[in-house]
Each structure stands twice: as structure tokens, then as C-alpha cells.
Design a protein around this motif. Sequence first.
Motif, PDB file in Angstrom:
ATOM      1  N   VAL A  27     120.279 -21.259  23.672  1.00 33.54           N
ATOM      2  CA  VAL A  27     119.789 -19.887  23.841  1.00 33.54           C
ATOM      3  C   VAL A  27     118.303 -19.906  24.195  1.00 33.54           C
ATOM      4  CG1 VAL A  27     119.295 -17.725  22.611  1.00 33.54           C
ATOM      5  CG2 VAL A  27     121.544 -18.799  22.391  1.00 33.54           C
ATOM      6  N   ARG A  28     117.510 -20.718  23.475  1.00 29.00           N
ATOM      7  CA  ARG A  28     116.073 -20.820  23.773  1.00 29.00           C
ATOM      8  C   ARG A  28     115.845 -21.291  25.211  1.00 29.00           C
ATOM      9  NH1 ARG A  28     115.776 -22.511  18.335  1.00 29.00           N
ATOM     10  NH2 ARG A  28     116.082 -24.684  18.914  1.00 29.00           N
ATOM     11  N   GLU A  29     116.620 -22.284  25.640  1.00 28.68           N
ATOM     12  CA  GLU A  29     116.473 -22.800  27.003  1.00 28.68           C
ATOM     13  C   GLU A  29     116.827 -21.727  28.032  1.00 28.68           C
ATOM     14  OE1 GLU A  29     118.865 -26.318  26.941  1.00 28.68           O
ATOM     15  OE2 GLU A  29     117.344 -27.468  25.829  1.00 28.68           O
ATOM     16  N   GLY A  32     114.138 -19.136  28.226  1.00 27.61           N
ATOM     17  CA  GLY A  32     112.983 -19.678  28.925  1.00 27.61           C
ATOM     18  C   GLY A  32     113.122 -19.621  30.434  1.00 27.61           C
ATOM     19  N   ARG A  33     114.334 -19.727  30.925  1.00 21.78           N
ATOM     20  CA  ARG A  33     114.570 -19.652  32.372  1.00 21.78           C
ATOM     21  C   ARG A  33     114.296 -18.263  32.917  1.00 21.78           C
ATOM     22  NH1 ARG A  33     119.660 -22.254  31.140  1.00 21.78           N
ATOM     23  NH2 ARG A  33     119.196 -24.449  31.020  1.00 21.78           N
ATOM     24  N   PHE A  34     114.418 -17.245  32.062  1.00 25.30           N
ATOM     25  CA  PHE A  34     114.264 -15.862  32.503  1.00 25.30           C
ATOM     26  C   PHE A  34     112.886 -15.295  32.200  1.00 25.30           C
ATOM     27  CE2 PHE A  34     118.817 -16.496  32.148  1.00 25.30           C
ATOM     28  CZ  PHE A  34     119.207 -16.101  33.413  1.00 25.30           C
ATOM     29  N   GLY A  35     111.998 -16.098  31.620  1.00 25.23           N
ATOM     30  CA  GLY A  35     110.615 -15.698  31.506  1.00 25.23           C
ATOM     31  C   GLY A  35     110.077 -15.192  30.186  1.00 25.23           C
ATOM     32  N   PRO A  36     110.889 -14.701  29.241  1.00 23.66           N
ATOM     33  CA  PRO A  36     110.274 -14.220  28.005  1.00 23.66           C
ATOM     34  C   PRO A  36     109.562 -15.360  27.269  1.00 23.66           C
ATOM     35  CG  PRO A  36     112.573 -13.549  28.102  1.00 23.66           C
ATOM     36  CD  PRO A  36     112.335 -14.517  29.225  1.00 23.66           C
ATOM     37  N   ALA A  37     108.423 -15.040  26.705  1.00 21.54           N
ATOM     38  CA  ALA A  37     107.709 -16.037  25.908  1.00 21.54           C
ATOM     39  C   ALA A  37     108.555 -16.380  24.693  1.00 21.54           C
ATOM     40  CB  ALA A  37     106.363 -15.477  25.470  1.00 21.54           C
ATOM     41  N   ALA A  49     103.611 -20.010  21.774  1.00 18.33           N
ATOM     42  CA  ALA A  49     102.992 -18.912  22.505  1.00 18.33           C
ATOM     43  C   ALA A  49     102.653 -17.801  21.508  1.00 18.33           C
ATOM     44  CB  ALA A  49     103.967 -18.377  23.556  1.00 18.33           C
ATOM     45  N   THR A  50     101.618 -17.046  21.801  1.00 20.77           N
ATOM     46  CA  THR A  50     101.316 -15.913  20.935  1.00 20.77           C
ATOM     47  C   THR A  50     102.342 -14.829  21.218  1.00 20.77           C
ATOM     48  OG1 THR A  50      99.787 -15.054  22.567  1.00 20.77           O
ATOM     49  CG2 THR A  50      98.867 -16.402  20.812  1.00 20.77           C
ATOM     50  N   GLY A  51     103.008 -14.399  20.184  1.00 23.96           N
ATOM     51  CA  GLY A  51     104.052 -13.405  20.351  1.00 23.96           C
ATOM     52  C   GLY A  51     105.281 -14.012  20.987  1.00 23.96           C
ATOM     53  N   GLY A  52     106.196 -13.162  21.407  1.00 26.79           N
ATOM     54  CA  GLY A  52     107.386 -13.650  22.076  1.00 26.79           C
ATOM     55  C   GLY A  52     108.620 -13.570  21.212  1.00 26.79           C
ATOM     56  N   LEU A  53     109.660 -14.226  21.658  1.00 25.93           N
ATOM     57  CA  LEU A  53     110.948 -14.214  20.981  1.00 25.93           C
ATOM     58  C   LEU A  53     111.108 -15.463  20.132  1.00 25.93           C
ATOM     59  CD1 LEU A  53     113.099 -13.277  24.093  1.00 25.93           C
ATOM     60  CD2 LEU A  53     112.305 -11.727  22.315  1.00 25.93           C
ATOM     61  N   GLU A  54     111.732 -15.308  18.985  1.00 27.03           N
ATOM     62  CA  GLU A  54     112.039 -16.453  18.146  1.00 27.03           C
ATOM     63  C   GLU A  54     113.538 -16.503  17.932  1.00 27.03           C
ATOM     64  OE1 GLU A  54     110.929 -18.450  13.838  1.00 27.03           O
ATOM     65  OE2 GLU A  54     110.459 -16.352  14.175  1.00 27.03           O
TER      66      GLU A  54
END
Length: 67
Positions: A27-29, A32-37, A49-54
Motif C-alpha cells: 500500500v505504501r509503495e 508513493g507512485r501517486f504522489g502523496p507524501a 516527510a513532514t506530514g503526509g499519510l501513514e
Amino acid sequence: MSEENEWGLRPLTPSEADRLRDLAKAVREDLGRFGPARYNREAPDGETATGGLEVEVDAFDDAAGGI
């Protein structure tokens, strides 16, 4: 099967937890392909990264368990 802990939660077996960790990695990979931090609280070398999705694995067999 693992026994319930003092809160009534049953931890996932190691194979169940590994399966979820593999899925979380995929899911993380994909994200990452679609751009969200992506935020990684466990990154030891400042890769976070500061902020983003976990993406987190909940290692208990309950209604909130999963990714």
C-alpha cells in the motif's frame, strides 16, 4: 491461536501479522507512485516527510484491526 491479553484483545499470530505488514508495504509503495507524501514514524535516518499519510498495521484481532 494467541491468547487474549488483559484488555480482551487477541494479538495476531506471527504469520497473520507478517501478511498484514506485507500488505501495508505494498500500500505504501502504491501510494508513493501517486504522489502523496508518506509519513514513517520509524524512519531512523530522517527519511520522514513532514506530514503526509501513514500506513499502520494494527496487530490485534478486533473490529479496528488491520491496516
